[in-house]
Scaffold this motif. Structure first.
Motif, short mmCIF file in Angstrom:
data_model
loop_
_atom_site.label_atom_id
_atom_site.label_comp_id
_atom_site.label_asym_id
_atom_site.label_seq_id
_atom_site.Cartn_x
_atom_site.Cartn_y
_atom_site.Cartn_z
N TYR A 151 0.60 -0.72 0.21
CA TYR A 151 -0.25 -0.16 0.26
C TYR A 151 0.82 1.09 0.35
O TYR A 151 0.28 2.18 -0.16
CB TYR A 151 -0.93 0.13 0.98
N ALA B 4 -8.83 6.69 -3.92
CA ALA B 4 -9.42 7.53 -3.87
C ALA B 4 -9.24 9.04 -2.86
O ALA B 4 -8.54 10.64 -2.29
CB ALA B 4 -11.03 7.52 -3.69
N LEU B 5 -8.35 8.18 -1.19
CA LEU B 5 -8.12 8.82 -0.19
C LEU B 5 -6.90 9.62 -1.02
O LEU B 5 -6.74 10.64 -0.78
CB LEU B 5 -7.87 7.93 1.10
N LEU B 6 -5.89 8.87 -1.56
CA LEU B 6 -4.85 8.80 -1.58
C LEU B 6 -4.84 11.06 -2.98
O LEU B 6 -4.02 11.51 -2.91
CB LEU B 6 -3.50 8.60 -1.63
N TRP C 154 -7.86 3.26 -0.41
CA TRP C 154 -7.40 4.35 -0.98
C TRP C 154 -6.44 4.98 -1.76
O TRP C 154 -6.02 6.36 -1.50
CB TRP C 154 -5.95 3.37 -0.51
N ALA D 197 2.93 8.10 -6.14
CA ALA D 197 2.00 9.52 -6.56
C ALA D 197 2.79 10.65 -5.95
O ALA D 197 3.00 11.41 -6.93
CB ALA D 197 1.08 9.26 -6.09
N ALA E 47 -12.82 11.88 3.95
CA ALA E 47 -12.36 12.41 3.33
C ALA E 47 -12.10 13.08 1.85
O ALA E 47 -12.05 14.45 1.37
CB ALA E 47 -10.94 11.76 3.47
N ILE E 48 -12.96 12.37 1.08
CA ILE E 48 -13.45 12.85 -0.09
C ILE E 48 -14.53 13.22 -0.19
O ILE E 48 -14.67 14.39 -1.02
CB ILE E 48 -13.79 10.67 -0.48
N ALA F 51 -12.51 7.49 5.18
CA ALA F 51 -11.75 7.60 3.62
C ALA F 51 -13.35 8.52 2.81
O ALA F 51 -13.24 9.33 2.19
CB ALA F 51 -11.60 6.73 3.18
N ALA G 211 2.08 4.57 -3.29
CA ALA G 211 1.65 6.21 -2.31
C ALA G 211 3.29 7.46 -2.45
O ALA G 211 2.73 8.24 -2.77
CB ALA G 211 0.97 6.14 -0.95
N MET H 177 -11.09 3.04 9.14
CA MET H 177 -10.72 3.19 8.29
C MET H 177 -11.47 4.23 6.85
O MET H 177 -11.20 5.66 6.64
CB MET H 177 -10.64 2.53 7.72
#
Lengths: 489, 322, 145
Positions: A391, C120-122, C118, A398, B8-9, B5, A395, B1
């Motif tokens: 994971y 979408a969040l990032l 993950w 990115a 946040a979106i 998320a 990231a 979690m």
């Protein structure tokens, strides 16, 4: 001296008021965030937030900018250690041993030493700045193109001769970096070299995409495929802190890095980057266990980090004492001073004592705030490593894309980043160090310009490099170092 | 979690409200084709801040340096002409296409790809010499330069950059030859002069004035049509019998195809912004006082200046190896 | 072939190319005023010398690479290439979300829901932090998204 102390007291009385302190903390926090993104270093941080400071009173604004400046430099070491992702050339050396330490579960110690080393170097250099600025600045002016050229040659040779295993391999990588640095429009004649049909190459191959590719992307490529990657255990708080032995190993490195960095920093011409690379070479040379370098030697983190901070501080000397920016960051600092009503120039310190000393005091306070803020944060950052790598690495990728694009606003740089990643991966497999490529790339335009400027000054006579005493001294040192490095094998 | 998320979106989606309104309804990018800290950057930042107040939308600076400004200028020329990309550039915008012609290169852009919006500042360059050098006047300098051609050296911000052009113009008018040592930017050029590595330099008043006051350099003449307010005792080259003029100016441009109503809005925002006392104060302090001209007058100014520079460049010709 | 020999030959070939381009296209200037091609030519010659010396000397071992690692490295490079290609057309958020989803689902075979969350969040979170708060100009794709 008494006057200096009185002035400093005045400065502190300004810098320690509650309102100013709040902005100092805000500045340090934003700076840390900005600095963590590869590509956005202190320079981008200050330029981005300069407009925000327009509405504040001059002192508050300067304190905030000083906070951002230092914060961004701390932030750069964080990603280098945790992800092997250098945000700027100065953090490249930190990546090597810092990330090796992180792989061994010593990320906390590496981060803490980076913060402490930067703090000590920053504070000591400020003392140097206060006491020595005017005499050092006039000395620095003696560095014309021939001296700069000789210094750059020495810097490149130090890294190649002292850095990794084979001197021949290191030199080859250095020259490769130097060639990469000649791509783009020649600053002297306006000729486009090695265009390959891309207008965007006019400004040359960017440092950020190459450094991020060679280090950050290459690391992802090499690590993602290893399923049984050793996971650092959840560290107990005690283990976040450097051990007594690690402190002892770092102390000398911090001291040497500070002096070296400060002296290199005051030389005009933006060769500051040499400081962190040369510091690494010197630490490896004086170490009793040079074989541990590259495998997680804490002195390899402490020295370059200190040298980098001290150089950044030294770079302010010509700006404050002469009113001439010696690099991009001091130039933006001058812009900030100007907006807030201070005319930069050789008489700045006499004309504006309150502001100058407020600035110095603010930098002291900023250093302290950062130390207080970063040491607790070390624990938080280390938790990042608990995210499963499957994971985490997407990231990081990115993050690399974001940082590289943010630094240049150019999609071509993303291709360069990907290409550098592939090349870096191949070089790693073949057992080559890539740090000399980065140093060569950064120094190439400076070296070429200084060389051609020297010849323009001397009408083509190479004697200019040996007739001037400072230049001759550097050239001699480089020759000795090279001979020593070759023989050692 | 996952719930976190989603929250946040949603928060991220909520912010860029997609209101379809009059121009501008989103942030405007202002390209600066030079690195931070130079004249262009120092001018662009206060301009952007002042425009932001008038337009009620952020004006975000993007430094796209490279190739003496050609990279950022070409990027602006090629940008979508919707008013969301504008640029602050210097006099060198007129030199690059001419230099391209001289070297028979494919031009990076042409000047008719830009619509001028406003002139912000304009300063004549000033000729200074290191204070330890003997020359007290232009006549002494010219006499010495004639006696030893190619020996007296000058620094510049780069080949065909503003400072180089100014000095070559003078050398051409005085029929002398100086030794050119190009540096990368006006700051390093001044450092080289202060260190005694070169003998003379042409640079903007904001750069030379503090060094003159500190007695490190001596001013000999200015390139303006009339004397500078900040240095009233300094003669102009025209007074001394050299028919030359040179200005480092900074102006705001948009891509040429931008619709007229949008150009109008931008022009009005700048006109309003330059009256802002904060803006005027910031520019005064920087040593580059505001010399505002609205689009029509700026266009005339630019045409005259470009013609002068083109003529000078052709007179100077190709400079070998710098 | 040993690592040093292979790398040395590649470097020597690159150096020959550099020197050839410099000689063919770039002005050399004079000894007193080296032209734009002087430094590249000199560097090309030096690099060629080092490359041949490395090849002649030989030695040096390749670091072990298994098939799984190489495959994954290629997939990651492809993802980075996609990002470079699509970045300015699709905008930051869409490109990043697609790249992340590809890596997590196709390469790492992670469960769908956490992988998408993950991604979408990032992508959205980093856009918000850097473009909205810190005002770093990032590209927007269709419909200004």
């Amino acid at each position: 001296m008494t006057e200096t102390l009185a002035n400093l007291a005045l400065g502190f009385s300004v810098a320690l008021s509650p309102q100013v302190l709040i902005y100092c903390v805000i500045g340090c926090f934003i700076g840390t965030l900005v600095g963590m993104l590869p590509g956005l270093g202190p320079l981008a941080g200050i330029s981005l937030l300069l407009p925000v400071s327009f509405g504040l009173s001059p002192t508050v604004a300067l304190v905030m900018l000083a906070g951002i400046y230092y914060g961004a430099m701390y932030g750069g070491s964080t990603t280098s250690i945790l992800m092997r992702l250098p945000g700027e050339a100065a953090s490249v050396m930190t990546c090597i041993d810092g990330h090796a330490m992180a792989r061994q579960g010593r990320a906390g110690a590496a981060l803490a030493i980076a913060a402490i080393g930067s703090f000590v170097a920053g504070t000591l250099s400020l003392v140097g700045l206060m006491l020595l600025a005017p005499p050092l600045a006039s000395l620095a002016l003696k560095f014309g193109p021939p001296e700069q050229c000789a210094l750059l040659v020495l810097g490149l040779v130090v890294l190649a001769a002292m850095g990794g295993g084979s001197v021949l391999k290191s030199l080859a990588m250095t020259v490769l970096g130097l060639w990469l640095g000649t791509i783009g429009i020649d600053q002297m004649s306006g000729f486009f070299r090695f265009q390959f049909g891309l207008v965007e190459l006019g400004d040359g191959i960017g440092l950020v995409p190459v450094a991020v590719g060679l280090f950050g992307i290459a690391e992802i490529l090499a690590s993602a495929g290893k399923p049984q990657l050793e996971r650092p255990r959840t560290p107990a708080f005690r283990e976040l802190w450097p051990s007594r032995r690690e402190f002892a190993d770092s102390a000398g490195a911090i001291g040497r890095g500070t002096v070296l960095g400060f002296l290199i920093g005051i030389i005009p011409g933006s060769a500051h980057i040499v400081a962190s690379f040369a510091s690494y070479g010197i630490e490896k040379r004086v170490s009793k266990t040079p074989e541990r370098f590259g495998q997680g030697a804490i002195a390899g983190v402490a020295g370059p980090e200190s040298a980098n901070n001290a150089a950044a501080c030294g770079a302010l000397v010509p700006m404050l004492a002469l009113g001439v920016p010696s690099g991009a960051i001091p130039a933006v600092m001058i812009a900030a001073l100007v907006v807030h009503g201070v005319a930069p120039g050789p008489t700045l310190i006499q004309d504006q004592p309150a502001l100058f000393w407020g600035f110095v005091a603010a930098m002291y306070v900023g250093n302290l705030v950062l130390l207080a803020m970063n040491l607790p944060l070390v624990g938080v950052f280390v938790q990042l490593l608990r995210i499963p790598y499957a994971y985490l690495y997407p990231a990081i990728l990115a993050f690399c894309v974001l940082g590289v694009y943010a630094a240049s606003q150019s999609a071509v740089d993303l291709w360069i980043m990907a290409g550098a990643g592939a090349v870096g991966y191949g070089l790693r497999k073949a057992g080559f160090e890539t740090a000399p490529v980065v140093l060569g790339l950064v120094l190439s335009p400076m070296l070429e310009n200084a060389w051609r400027q020297s010849l323009a000054m001397s009408d083509g006579s190479y004697a200019v490099f040996v007739q001037r005493p400072i230049a001759a001294g550097f050239m001699l040192a480089a020759a000795v170092m090279l001979a020593w490095g070759m023989r050692r094998r | 979690m996952i719930r976190f998320a989603f929250a946040a979106i949603l928060a991220a989606l909520a912010v860029p409200a997609l209101a379809q309104g009059a121009f501008p309804d989103r942030p405007i990018a202002m390209i600066v084709p030079f690195p931070p800290g130079g004249v262009a950057d120092q001018t662009a930042r206060p301009v952007a801040a002042a425009m932001e107040k008038a337009l009620k939308q952020p004006v975000v600076l993007a430094n796209r340096q490279g190739a003496g400004g050609a990279v950022g200028m070409a990027a602006t020329a090629a940008a979508r002409p919707d008013g969301y990309t504008i640029m602050t550039a210097l006099s060198s915008i007129s030199v690059i296409p001419e230099a391209d012609k001289l070297f028979e290169r494919k031009p990076a852009y042409t000047m008719d790809q830009f619509a001028p919006l406003a002139l912000i500042s304009s300063d004549p360059t000033v000729l200074v010499v290191n204070a330890e050098r003997p020359w007290k006047s232009v006549a002494e300098l010219v006499a010495d330069a004639k006696a030893r051609p190619g020996q007296i050296s000058f620094s510049s911000s780069g080949v065909y950059g503003t400072l180089h052009m100014a000095t070559e113009m003078f050398a051409h008018a005085a029929q002398v030859k100086f030794k050119h040592v190009p540096f990368n930017g006006a700051g390093p050029a001044m450092t080289a002069l202060l260190g005694g590595h070169v003998d003379i330099l042409a640079s903007g008043p904001g750069v030379v004035l503090p060094q003159i006051k500190a007695g490190k350099v001596r001013a000999l003449a200015g390139w303006g049509a009339k004397r500078l307010d900040v240095m009233p005792e300094l003669p102009t080259f025209k007074e001394l019998g050299f028919d030359i003029e040179f200005y480092i100016w900074a102006g705001v441009f948009a891509p040429a195809a931008t619709p007229a109503p949008i150009l109008e809005t931008l022009r009005r925002a700048i006109a309003q912004g330059v009256k802002d006392p904060d803006f005027v104060a910031a520019m005064e302090k920087a040593g580059t006082p505001v010399a505002y001209l609205d689009a029509p007058e700026f266009k005339k100014f630019w045409d005259t200046d470009a013609a002068r520079l083109a003529k000078a460049l052709r007179a100077i010709g190709k400079v070998e190896g710098g | 072939m040993s690592a040093d020999r292979a790398a040395g030959l590649v470097l020597a070939a690159l150096a020959a190319g550099i020197a050839a381009i410099a000689l063919a296209e770039l002005p050399m200037g004079s000894w007193a005023r080296p032209g734009a091609g002087a430094a590249p030519l000199g560097l090309g010659l030096i690099l060629g010398g080092f490359g041949l010396a490395l090849a002649w000397q030989g030695g040096g071992a390749w670091e072990a690479t298994d098939r799984a690692e190489a495959g994954r490295a290629l997939a990651i490079l492809a993802a980075a290439g996609f990002a470079a290609l699509a970045f300015e057309a699709l905008g930051y958020r869409l490109t990043m979300a697609a790249m992340l989803a590809f890596l997590l689902l196709a390469v790492e075979r992670k469960p769908v829901l956490p992988a998408l969350a993950w991604s979408a969040l990032l992508s959205l979170g980093s856009f918000h932090a850097f473009s909205v708060w810190l005002r770093v100009p990032l590209p927007r794709g269709p419909f200004g998204f």
